[in-house]
Design an enzyme around this catalytic site. Sequence first.
Site, mmCIF file in Angstrom:
data_model
loop_
_atom_site.group_PDB
_atom_site.id
_atom_site.type_symbol
_atom_site.label_atom_id
_atom_site.label_comp_id
_atom_site.label_asym_id
_atom_site.label_seq_id
_atom_site.Cartn_x
_atom_site.Cartn_y
_atom_site.Cartn_z
ATOM 1 N N SER A 121 20.297 -0.989 38.599
ATOM 2 C CA SER A 121 19.577 -1.227 39.852
ATOM 3 C C SER A 121 19.458 0.074 40.633
ATOM 4 O O SER A 121 20.464 0.638 41.073
ATOM 5 C CB SER A 121 20.313 -2.269 40.688
ATOM 6 N N HIS A 157 15.714 -1.776 37.199
ATOM 7 C CA HIS A 157 15.719 -2.924 38.128
ATOM 8 C C HIS A 157 15.413 -2.405 39.529
ATOM 9 O O HIS A 157 16.074 -1.496 40.034
ATOM 10 C CB HIS A 157 17.076 -3.619 38.086
ATOM 11 N N ASP A 198 14.801 -3.423 43.494
ATOM 12 C CA ASP A 198 15.081 -4.443 44.506
ATOM 13 C C ASP A 198 14.231 -4.224 45.750
ATOM 14 O O ASP A 198 14.396 -3.225 46.452
ATOM 15 C CB ASP A 198 16.559 -4.378 44.906
ATOM 16 N N MET A 215 13.367 -5.589 49.440
ATOM 17 C CA MET A 215 13.918 -6.438 50.514
ATOM 18 C C MET A 215 13.095 -6.254 51.778
ATOM 19 O O MET A 215 12.755 -5.121 52.139
ATOM 20 C CB MET A 215 15.360 -6.035 50.806
ATOM 21 N N HIS A 233 12.449 -7.180 41.486
ATOM 22 C CA HIS A 233 13.119 -8.330 42.101
ATOM 23 C C HIS A 233 12.718 -8.384 43.569
ATOM 24 O O HIS A 233 13.161 -7.572 44.372
ATOM 25 C CB HIS A 233 14.641 -8.130 41.928
ATOM 26 N N MET A 266 12.962 -9.805 47.079
ATOM 27 C CA MET A 266 13.741 -10.598 48.041
ATOM 28 C C MET A 266 12.940 -10.602 49.332
ATOM 29 O O MET A 266 13.311 -9.999 50.342
ATOM 30 C CB MET A 266 15.125 -9.962 48.218
ATOM 31 N N MET A 292 21.660 -14.983 40.881
ATOM 32 C CA MET A 292 22.351 -14.074 41.805
ATOM 33 C C MET A 292 23.847 -14.379 41.770
ATOM 34 O O MET A 292 24.266 -15.503 42.035
ATOM 35 C CB MET A 292 21.819 -14.237 43.232
ATOM 36 N N ASP A 326 22.664 -10.802 38.337
ATOM 37 C CA ASP A 326 22.450 -9.727 39.309
ATOM 38 C C ASP A 326 23.482 -9.802 40.438
ATOM 39 O O ASP A 326 23.468 -10.743 41.229
ATOM 40 C CB ASP A 326 21.031 -9.851 39.880
#
Length: 220
Positions: free
Chosen positions: A9, A34, A36, A38, A67, A69, A138, A176
Amino acid sequence: MSNIKIAPSLLAADFGNLQRDVELVNQSAADWHHIDVMDGVFVPNISFGMPVIKAIQTHATKPLDVHLMIVDPDRYIKNFAALGAQVLTVHLEACTHLHRTLQAIRAEGMQTGVALNPHTNIALLEDTIQDIDLVCLMSVNPGFGGQSFIENTYQKVRALKDLIQKKEGSTLIEIDGGVTDANAKKLVEAGADVLVAGSFVFKAADPTATIADLSQLANS
Ligand code: DX5
Ligand code: ZN
């Protein structure tokens, strides 16, 4: 239990040396990058947006596992396709019309991913599992790297594996949050296919060796 993928990540990378850390992943035993995303609404933290992902994509040579979020992810599906995402994962808890969202991701040529928070039961995927290429379980509450692994994850992996087999599907199970060499093997034995690791990789003295060791452990 072979061919388990490792997805470092980049949230835990050194953003002042992002190109260096992307290239480190390129040259390592890792399988995916990966990423992330957000929004400060779905989770209480903001990570990075499109210009940073564009910079990552410019240097990355492995598939981008994105991913999201974020609330209302449908608004950005085309943007992430244009940025070269191979897997686009949305949170079940953020999608009012999950089936429609999955169709939209597929229509853009990406693989579909659905992430579940620690409190979300896998039974909620019973009617969509055939449309999902990857389920991201998660194993921490999303929003931050460096948190402790939630032990209840093992039984969720087993329950999800049972559901996938019952439906004769080929959905991958990704874990994750808080993944280390202390839980990797047990996760694979429970049915995991992809292990995301942030802090464990990038806070290590030798991230390249840590990725290689994790991959070897997961595939042993
Ligand atoms: C958490 C993110 C994770 C995070 C994992 O919300 O989705 O991908 O970067 O970091 P570690 O491995 O440090 O728990
Ligand atoms: Zn993630």
